[in-house]
Design a protein around this motif. Structure first.
Motif: not given
Length: 165
Positions: A54-72
């Protein structure tokens, strides 16, 4: 003062690998995936490949963005030295006085269609099916892939607009 959680736009594949592991941990006992891949010993491997496809078909080809959620990283979660990197729990720091942050989840957002049409950039099921083949989901669980494809028109290319922890 305790540092707050952060949500950051990321294009780092290293961040993606950590986010993917969060997805796998979050969904391994989810009823739908337990139905899809009943063999528990195969489920994590299947989910890893599924999310990677799913990453390859979406984020990997610029059709989606990826957000990271970070915690202390709290003192109770163990003392990690600066600039420590592992596959599933990398910590990040900007300097010696900043609190450490750990990726605890992520969000994939499909981008809207770039023409006058409504909807998402990824509308067709075929790119997902091709990615599932490339990533060998059938080798891990033929039954799981068959069940996934039965559900695919209903949710496969829509999951990426949801947040997952």
């Amino acid at each position: 003062m305790e540092k707050a959680h952060k949500v950051e736009l990321t294009s780092s594949y290293d961040d993606w690998l950590q986010i993917r592991e969060c997805f796998v941990k979050s969904f391994r006992h989810y009823a739908l995936y337990k139905y899809m891949i009943p063999e528990e010993r195969k489920r994590d491997a299947f989910l890893r490949k599924y999310f990677e496809a799913n990453y390859d078909v979406t984020v990997g080809v610029g059709k989606a963005i990826l957000l990271s959620i970070k915690a202390p990283v709290s003192a109770s979660s163990g003392d990690r030295s600066k600039d420590t990197t592992t596959t599933s729990s990398r910590t990040t720091t900007t300097n010696d006085t900043d609190d450490k942050l750990k990726i605890i989840g992520g969000v994939m957002f499909l981008l809207p269609a770039d023409n006058d049409d409504w909807g998402w950039m990824v509308k067709e099921q075929e790119p997902f099916d091709d990615a599932y083949d490339r990533h060998g989901l059938e080798k891990i669980s033929p039954e799981g892939l068959a069940r996934l494809k039965r559900f695919a028109p209903h949710f496969s290319n829509k999951f990426t607009s949801l947040s997952m922890f």
